[in-house]
Each structure stands twice: as structure tokens, then as C-alpha cells.
Design an enzyme around this catalytic site. Structure first.
Site, PDB file in Angstrom:
ATOM      1  N   LYS A  79     -12.335  16.924 -50.559  1.00  0.00           N
ATOM      2  CA  LYS A  79     -13.521  16.201 -50.087  1.00  0.00           C
ATOM      3  C   LYS A  79     -13.167  15.455 -48.800  1.00  0.00           C
ATOM      4  O   LYS A  79     -12.070  14.879 -48.699  1.00  0.00           O
ATOM      5  CB  LYS A  79     -13.977  15.233 -51.170  1.00  0.00           C
ATOM      6  CG  LYS A  79     -15.299  14.527 -50.896  1.00  0.00           C
ATOM      7  CD  LYS A  79     -15.681  13.642 -52.092  1.00  0.00           C
ATOM      8  CE  LYS A  79     -16.992  12.925 -51.896  1.00  0.00           C
ATOM      9  NZ  LYS A  79     -17.351  12.064 -53.036  1.00  0.00           N
ATOM     10  N   SER A 154     -22.068  12.741 -54.579  1.00  0.00           N
ATOM     11  CA  SER A 154     -21.780  13.024 -53.201  1.00  0.00           C
ATOM     12  C   SER A 154     -20.757  14.146 -52.982  1.00  0.00           C
ATOM     13  O   SER A 154     -20.692  14.686 -51.872  1.00  0.00           O
ATOM     14  CB  SER A 154     -21.243  11.761 -52.520  1.00  0.00           C
ATOM     15  OG  SER A 154     -20.017  11.370 -53.109  1.00  0.00           O
ATOM     16  N   SER A 178     -20.328  10.809 -58.606  1.00  0.00           N
ATOM     17  CA  SER A 178     -20.195  11.775 -57.501  1.00  0.00           C
ATOM     18  C   SER A 178     -19.300  12.971 -57.774  1.00  0.00           C
ATOM     19  O   SER A 178     -19.284  13.911 -56.975  1.00  0.00           O
ATOM     20  CB  SER A 178     -19.705  11.065 -56.240  1.00  0.00           C
ATOM     21  OG  SER A 178     -20.754  10.352 -55.645  1.00  0.00           O
TER      22      SER A 178
END
Lengths: 494, 97
Positions: A79, A154, A178
């Protein structure tokens, strides 16, 4: 099944037996990225050159007879809010568009050391604030199960990459859901570990008392293997727990007879999609048929979790994001400014997106003189009440089970106003507030073929038991074996 | 409860965000609806409840103060929006005499 759709533990076995080389595997995944990335858009940066070098190095070490760690040669997506020395770390924000970190995050360093092959940095809602990747300053990632829908967020880029075969496993971060919500939306396994289990050093801070890094994978065994690599004390993170790290694969396959599973009734509130509720109830019945003892649990204050979170997380964020001042790194305004305060104000206003600015405003307000007691302090106290609720539940039960998301993967733009998007996190947020571990895993599909996830939680540092139960369910239910239909309609690829 | 525009301007100033009057008004509407959602917390009696700042049972953590190499200066300065040799450049912070 194509190489890029297989699990890390299957591929690791092929690599170990030298039936497959790390370079071959790397090429298969990079080829897949080339084929489907224009439609999925999971990556902010693809690290093809780095990946090839790493894969070559793993093959060389294996050829030299070295005994390699279990995930050596496995393509891993990171990420884009975790620092990497060999690619930008943007947080999907204009603020950090050109930022290259001078050091690796601890999790990245560990993965590098273990011979993982870095496919690239994945898209997210700007600074991890959001539930759909629609808040990315660059572009929106699509759900490989239905390209017109959000992959969740996210960590939507990490989830979409893994589900699309653009990575074998991925790292996400979870502040209010997330990791788990995108895992649910993309039919993956996603674990938010106990707060403190995984080092946050080099994770760009959003809400420091809630943030935790964890795996996104195609099955529970892969999650266990990746957690074995991530977990452990780090002197560079003062909130990192200094306690032993058990091998999380050890309890996989043990039967779950007698394990007590509580179902917190408040989590099946009105507003839960009936297809989600049905699938989760069916999964709970399946756990019961495997020998678990299921009972109703109650967490009366859980409905206060959402407002508590949306005070605490923005408060911490407003403080953490104060560092982006356009002086040492990040975006700086090119407008003429009279002084440094104007430099900060202009640079920040130009480069933070609307959701980030909104959260800075909420947090700054909640912490400001005259409002601190009514908002921030009040929220911290409610957090104590939430913790008591969960402590009580875990006196009675080993595991709790409830939906990961109250809704199915939604269409882009469907949740336009901020509050309706915040509601999407109602089932995941309490876990971060109290700090326990929780995992989302596939438990079925809607009539329209959209993934549904069940969430299992356990008490602090009970990841071994958590994954034991998750594995037992997964193996008997079999939903983890399905792959996103994306490949079928993809002309010309293997 | 409705925030005044002055309050919004004040918070934007504290948060170091330049905002036009129009942006302040839009932000006021959004903050109002979000703050209204927070009112629910007042239903809970928390008079005798200790606050929780994070879930771990640990306070301050200390380490030995041992010298170690720091980051390479050029790597740090490579990210500077404006640099001047070995320094970050910023607008003048003191009047020249």
C-alpha cells in the site's frame, strides 16, 4: 489455474521444489499487470525493474543452496502509505506525489529481507481516509468482481491487485476497517492484527492509536504466513508490543469443537443488507456444524463507535498531518507568500484533497480550546466503555462473528455525502477503537455475484485462535477458491 | 447548534488551511451535519469513566541512548521543495536590519 491466481503457499512449494523459478512467477504477475491494470488501476507505481532484480536474487540464492524464508520469491504489493526507498510513497496525495522516503518501513524491510518480490505501490484513499479509493488524488481503483463498483478502501488498491492476480499477496493498513472492508468487497482474507502486534514505523501516520498494518491474501494460510513475517517487536515503534510471536500456521487445521462463538446482536442493526445478513448467519450456522458453540453476545455501546471514531481519528489525523508544511518535503505553493504561515496555509490548501481537509477541520475543532472536553475527552471516555463491553464479551466467548460491511460493494459515486460513506465503516470501527484483532473472510456471494465477507474477532493477541477458526470455516465453505471473473473477458492473455 | 463563519475561519487558521469565504461556508454546512452526529455521545454518562488513549497496557517506553548513524543528508534534502546547499529554503522569518 493460472500462476497469478494461485496462493502464496502453493507457489512457495513450487519454488521450493524448483518446479518454478521466482523470475517465471514474477514475469507471470508482471504480465498480468500489463493485461488488466488499465481496467483495474490498482497501482500508483508498478515496480517492474525492482521486482525482476529481487526475483533474480532469490533464484540465485536458491541455486546456491540457501535455505530461504517461506515467502521468498512471492510477489507482494505494498500500500502506498508505507515507505520504500526504491519507489515513491505518495499516500495517493498531491502532497507527497514526488516523495521518495529515505528509509524502508519496518514491514517493507522485513519483506525485503525475506525475499518477497515487490510488484509495486497500491492506490488508496488519500492518506487512508475513505472506504472506496474514490478519495485518491490520482484515480479510482475498480473492483475486479465488478469494474463499475468500488473495491472498498482505503486499502482498495492492495485488495484489487490481489483479487485481480496483479499480486499474490499484499500489505494494507487498517485504521477503521481499511483492510477488512476491501477484503470483504474483493472476496479476500484481510486481517487487522492486535494493536501493537505489527510495527507502524514507516507507515505514514493517520490516527496513531488506531493504525495497524496487516495482510490481504486469497486464503487464511497465506495470511498466517505473511503475519509470521510482519509480527514482532520493533524498537523503532514505541507502541510495538514486546511479546513472543507464535507461529500462526500452527493451529491451522485443528478442529474447533467447543470453541465459543458470540454473535453481537447490535451489529445486525437495521440497515444491514439482507443478503449480507443471510450469508453471515449461514456462515455462523456452518461454524456451529463444525462443533463451535454459538451464543448471542451483546455490546450495548457499539452504536456509539462511529461518532467516537469520527472524533478520535480526525483529531489524531489533524495532529499527524501538521507535519506537511511544504518546507522539508511535500508540495510547496508557487504563489508568492508574505511569511511562513501563509506558506503553510497555501501549500496545504492546494495539495490536500477535500476529505483530508474536512478531517483536519473536524479534528482541529474537536481539539480546540473550549471544545476539547465535549468532544475529544468525551470520545476517549466512550472508548473506555466500548472496551469494557468487549472485555465482558470475551469473558464468555473466544471468538465473535458479525458482518464486515453492512452493505454489498457499492457503485462509484453512490455514497456522495461524507456521512453516508462514514456509515460504511460501522461494523469495522469498534475493533480499532478497542484494539483487538479481527479478520474478514469470504462467506458467499449476493444474487448478483458480489462478494460478501464475515468478520471474526478475538481478544488481544489471540490471532492463533482467530485464524484457527477462520481456517476451519474457510476450508469447509470453500468460497476462497473462487477468483474474480475479470480474466475471462480479457482478450489475448493466458 | 450551528457554527458561525468566524468559528470556521478560526479553525481553518488553526489547521493552517487557506480558505475562501465560499469554501468556509461549504465547510460549515458539512461540519454542522457531522457535529450533529456527535451529539449522540452526550446520552452516555461518563462522569466516572477514565479516558482510554490507546488499547495497549503500556506507558512510556525507553531505550538506551546509543549513538547510531543518521540518514544521509542528501537523501533527506532530495525531497526538499527548495534547498540551498545544505539547508531548506523558506521565506524570510526575521526582518533584515
Amino acid at each position: 489455474m493460472e500462476l497469478f491466481h494461485r496462493t502464496a503457499h502453493e507457489l512457495a512449494e513450487l519454488l521450493r521444489r524448483k518446479e518454478l523459478s521466482a523470475v517465471e512467477l514474477c514475469d507471470a504477475v508482471l504480465g498480468r499487470i500489463e493485461a488488466v491494470e488499465p481496467r483495474v488501476r490498482a497501482y500508483v507505481t508498478v515496480m517492474a525493474d525492482v521486482a525482476r532484480e529481487q526475483a533474480k536474487a532469490v533464484d540465485a540464492r536458491r541455486a546456491a543452496g540457501e535455505d530461504l524464508p517461506p515467502l521468498a520469491g512471492i510477489p507482494l504489493a505494498v500500500k502506498d502509505n508505507m515507505c520504500t526507498v526504491d519507489a515513491p510513497t505518495t499516500c495517493s496525495s498531491k502532497v507527497l506525489e514526488h516523495f521518495v522516503a529515505p528509509y524502508d518501513a519496518t514491514v517493507v524491510a522485513r519483506a525485503r529481507q525475506a525475499g518477497c518480490v515487490f510488484t509495486g505501490k497500491t492506490n488508496l484513499d488519500e492518506f487512508a481516509m475513505g472506504s472506496s479509493t474514490e478519495n485518491s488524488a490520482f484515480f479510482t481503483t475498480c473492483n475486479p468482481w465488478d469494474l463499475e463498483r468500488a473495491p472498498g478502501g482505503s486499502s482498495g488498491g492492495s485488495a484489487a491487485a490481489t483479487a485481480a492476480g496483479e499480486a499474490i499477496i499484499a500489505l494494507g493498513s487498517d485504521t477503521g476497517g481499511s483492510i477488512r472492508q476491501p477484503a470483504s468487497f474483493c472476496s479476500l482474507v484481510g486481517l487487522k492484527p492486535t494493536y501493537g502486534r505489527v510495527s507502524r514505523y514507516g507507515l505514514v501516520a493517520f490516527a496513531s492509536s488506531l493504525d495497524q498494518i496487516g495482510p490481504l491474501t486469497k486464503d487464511v494460510r497465506d495470511t498466517a504466513l505473511l503475519m509470521n513475517l510482519l509480527a514482532g517487536h520493533d524498537p523503532m515503534d514505541s507502541t510495538s508490543a514486546d511479546r513472543p510471536v507464535p507461529d500462526l500456521t500452527e493451529l491451522l487445521g485443528r478442529d474447533i469443537r467447543g470453541i465459543r462463538i458470540g454473535v453481537p446482536k447490535e451489529f445486525f442493526a437495521e440497515g444491514t443488507d439482507p443478503e449480507v445478513a443471510n450469508a453471515v448467519h449461514a456462515a455462523i450456522r456452518q461454524l456451529e456444524s463444525l462443533g463451535a458453540i454459538v451464543g448471542e453476545a451483546s455490546t450495548p455501546t457499539v452504536s456509539y463507535g462511529l461518532p467516537t471514531y469520527y472524533i478520535i481519528a480526525p483529531s489524531e489525523a489533524s495532529s499527524n498531518l501538521a507535519r506537511f508544511d511544504g518546507v522539508r518535503y511535500g508540495h510547496r505553493t508557487s504563489k508568492p507568500v508574505a511569511d511562513n504561515v501563509e506558506l503553510y496555509e497555501q501549500s496545504r490548501a492546494e495539495s490536500f484533497g477535500p476529505e483530508v481537509q474536512r478531517r483536519i477541520m473536524i479534528g482541529t475543532y474537536a481539539l480546540s480550546a473550549g471544545y476539547y472536553d465535549a468532544y475529544y475527552l468525551k470520545a476517549q471516555k466512550v472508548r473506555t466503555l466500548l472496551k469494557r463491553d468487549f472485555d465482558k464479551v470475551f469473558e464468555q466467548f473466544d471468538i465473535i462473528a458479525w458482518p464486515t460491511s453492512p452493505c454489498l460493494p457499492f457503485r462509484f459515486g453512490e455514497r456522495g455525502d461524507p456521512l453516508s460513506m462514514y456509515m460504511a465503516d460501522v461494523c469495522t470501527i469498534p475493533v480499532n477503537m478497542v484494539g483487538i484483532p479481527a479478520v474478514s473472510l469470504p462467506c458467499g456471494f449476493s444474487s448478483g455475484g458480489l462478494p460478501i465477507g464475515i468478520q471474526l474477532g478475538a481478544s488481544y493477541f489471540e490471532e492463533p485462535k482467530l485464524l484457527q477458526v477462520a481456517y476451519a470455516y474457510e476450508q469447509s465453505a470453500g468460497f476462497h477458491a473462487r477468483r474474480a471473473p475479470l480474466g475471462a473477458s480479457c482478450g489475448g492473455e493466458a | 447548534m450551528r457554527l458561525s463563519l468566524d468559528e470556521v475561519r478560526h479553525v481553518a487558521r488553526l489547521g493552517r488551511l487557506a480558505m475562501t469565504d465560499q469554501q468556509c461556508e461549504a465547510m460549515r454546512d458539512q461540519l454542522d451535519s457531522i457535529l450533529a452526529h456527535f451529539e449522540a455521545l452526550q446520552e452516555l454518562d461518563t462522569d466516572d469513566v477514565e479516558p482510554t488513549s490507546h488499547s495497549l497496557d503500556m506507558a512510556n517506553v525507553y531505550r538506551d541512548d546509543e549513538p547510531a548513524p543518521s540518514f544521509d543528508r542528501d537523501r533527506i534534502l532530495a525531497n526538499a521543495p527548495k534547498r540551498d546547499d545544505e539547508c531548506f529554503r523558506v521565506p524570510l522569518i526575521m526582518e533584515e536590519d
